[in-house]
Motif scaffolding. Structure first.
Motif, PDB file in Angstrom:
ATOM      1  N   LEU A 120     -18.420 -55.906  -3.367  1.00  0.00           N
ATOM      2  CA  LEU A 120     -17.410 -56.257  -2.368  1.00  0.00           C
ATOM      3  C   LEU A 120     -17.706 -57.598  -1.695  1.00  0.00           C
ATOM      4  CD1 LEU A 120     -16.875 -52.739  -0.770  1.00  0.00           C
ATOM      5  CD2 LEU A 120     -15.284 -53.977  -2.244  1.00  0.00           C
ATOM      6  N   ARG A 121     -18.957 -57.849  -1.355  1.00  0.00           N
ATOM      7  CA  ARG A 121     -19.316 -59.087  -0.648  1.00  0.00           C
ATOM      8  C   ARG A 121     -19.307 -60.315  -1.562  1.00  0.00           C
ATOM      9  NH1 ARG A 121     -19.413 -61.184   3.112  1.00  0.00           N
ATOM     10  NH2 ARG A 121     -21.514 -61.774   3.627  1.00  0.00           N
ATOM     11  N   TYR A 122     -19.910 -60.202  -2.743  1.00  0.00           N
ATOM     12  CA  TYR A 122     -20.130 -61.399  -3.550  1.00  0.00           C
ATOM     13  C   TYR A 122     -19.175 -61.559  -4.726  1.00  0.00           C
ATOM     14  CZ  TYR A 122     -24.160 -61.700  -0.603  1.00  0.00           C
ATOM     15  OH  TYR A 122     -24.960 -61.783   0.495  1.00  0.00           O
ATOM     16  N   LEU A 128     -15.344 -60.482   0.028  1.00  0.00           N
ATOM     17  CA  LEU A 128     -14.886 -59.932   1.300  1.00  0.00           C
ATOM     18  C   LEU A 128     -15.891 -60.265   2.394  1.00  0.00           C
ATOM     19  CD1 LEU A 128     -13.650 -56.347   0.304  1.00  0.00           C
ATOM     20  CD2 LEU A 128     -12.334 -58.451   0.459  1.00  0.00           C
ATOM     21  N   SER A 129     -15.421 -60.378   3.607  1.00  0.00           N
ATOM     22  CA  SER A 129     -16.316 -60.598   4.741  1.00  0.00           C
ATOM     23  C   SER A 129     -17.077 -59.305   5.046  1.00  0.00           C
ATOM     24  CB  SER A 129     -15.503 -61.017   5.970  1.00  0.00           C
ATOM     25  OG  SER A 129     -14.738 -59.911   6.434  1.00  0.00           O
ATOM     26  N   GLU A 130     -18.047 -59.390   5.936  1.00  0.00           N
ATOM     27  CA  GLU A 130     -18.789 -58.185   6.328  1.00  0.00           C
ATOM     28  C   GLU A 130     -17.854 -57.175   6.979  1.00  0.00           C
ATOM     29  OE1 GLU A 130     -21.726 -60.100   8.746  1.00  0.00           O
ATOM     30  OE2 GLU A 130     -23.174 -60.189   7.097  1.00  0.00           O
ATOM     31  N   VAL A 131     -16.940 -57.665   7.805  1.00  0.00           N
ATOM     32  CA  VAL A 131     -15.992 -56.779   8.492  1.00  0.00           C
ATOM     33  C   VAL A 131     -15.066 -56.098   7.479  1.00  0.00           C
ATOM     34  CG1 VAL A 131     -14.058 -56.732  10.123  1.00  0.00           C
ATOM     35  CG2 VAL A 131     -16.088 -58.089  10.650  1.00  0.00           C
ATOM     36  N   GLU A 132     -14.528 -56.873   6.529  1.00  0.00           N
ATOM     37  CA  GLU A 132     -13.642 -56.298   5.521  1.00  0.00           C
ATOM     38  C   GLU A 132     -14.391 -55.287   4.644  1.00  0.00           C
ATOM     39  OE1 GLU A 132     -10.624 -60.042   4.673  1.00  0.00           O
ATOM     40  OE2 GLU A 132     -12.656 -60.097   3.830  1.00  0.00           O
ATOM     41  N   LYS A 161     -24.578 -55.066   6.628  1.00  0.00           N
ATOM     42  CA  LYS A 161     -25.637 -56.084   6.678  1.00  0.00           C
ATOM     43  C   LYS A 161     -26.956 -55.539   6.138  1.00  0.00           C
ATOM     44  CE  LYS A 161     -23.841 -58.732  10.573  1.00  0.00           C
ATOM     45  NZ  LYS A 161     -24.095 -59.203  11.935  1.00  0.00           N
ATOM     46  N   SER A 162     -27.338 -54.340   6.563  1.00  0.00           N
ATOM     47  CA  SER A 162     -28.620 -53.793   6.109  1.00  0.00           C
ATOM     48  C   SER A 162     -28.577 -53.442   4.626  1.00  0.00           C
ATOM     49  CB  SER A 162     -29.027 -52.571   6.944  1.00  0.00           C
ATOM     50  OG  SER A 162     -28.155 -51.486   6.719  1.00  0.00           O
ATOM     51  N   GLN A 163     -27.460 -52.873   4.145  1.00  0.00           N
ATOM     52  CA  GLN A 163     -27.350 -52.543   2.727  1.00  0.00           C
ATOM     53  C   GLN A 163     -27.357 -53.813   1.873  1.00  0.00           C
ATOM     54  OE1 GLN A 163     -27.273 -49.472   1.024  1.00  0.00           O
ATOM     55  NE2 GLN A 163     -28.026 -48.823   3.020  1.00  0.00           N
TER      56      GLN A 163
END
Length: 170
Positions: A122-124, A128-132, A145-147
């Motif tokens: 999802l992030r990379y 998507l942003s952290e919020v999304e 963030k921790s994951q």
């Protein structure tokens, strides 16, 4: 189904992107196809409501993630170890180097927990942003963030040859 043509148009437009996300989550073509099929069936049954809500792609992505976790809970896969360490893939401009790098990345992603893999995808890959990402996964931003941190740390151990790629993307 109301607005069947609208659903078909949505699938035609978004299927490549959703298929890529499903493949990265599932780790295989057959599993990705099953994941996409389940998500699209659920979306089709609620299409009139989903299309009015505004962002059907986000809805499908959330279903993909939840179906992925559901399948993981139903059957757990064991990690297989080998007697020899795979050769390092060179980060180069040639097609062979890129193919080797994709294989190394795929193998490393397969060794992450389902949640860590989902965060990385999802992030990379979905950007998507952290919020999304937190919204799609139904968790807090702190968990994302921790994951993400744990997943990237594990990837560095599992596939140190990806370090150059991870530095560029971070």
């Amino acid at each position: 189904m109301e607005d069947e043509e609208g659903f078909r148009e949505f699938v035609r437009a978004r299927l490549p992107r959703l298929s890529r996300a499903a493949y990265l989550l599932a780790g295989g073509h057959a599993q990705a196809e099953d994941l996409i099929q389940a998500a699209l069936i659920k979306t089709a049954t609620h299409w009139s409501k989903v299309s009015r809500a505004g962002d059907p792609e986000a809805y499908v992505r959330k279903i993909l993630y939840h179906e992925h976790v559901r399948s993981w809970r139903r059957r757990r896969f064991l990690e297989h170890t080998t007697a020899s360490v795979p050769e390092n893939a060179a980060v180069s401009g040639d097609e062979t180097g890129r193919a080797e790098l994709r294989v190394v990345l795929e193998q490393a992603l397969a060794k992450l927990t389902k949640r860590q893999r989902a965060v990385v995808v999802l992030r990379y890959f979905e950007d998507l942003s952290e919020v999304e990402t937190a919204q799609v996964m139904g968790t807090s931003v702190g968990t994302v963030k921790s994951q993400t941190s744990h997943a990237l740390g594990r990837l560095r151990v599992l596939a140190p040859e990806l370090e150059d790629v991870m530095e560029v993307r971070s």
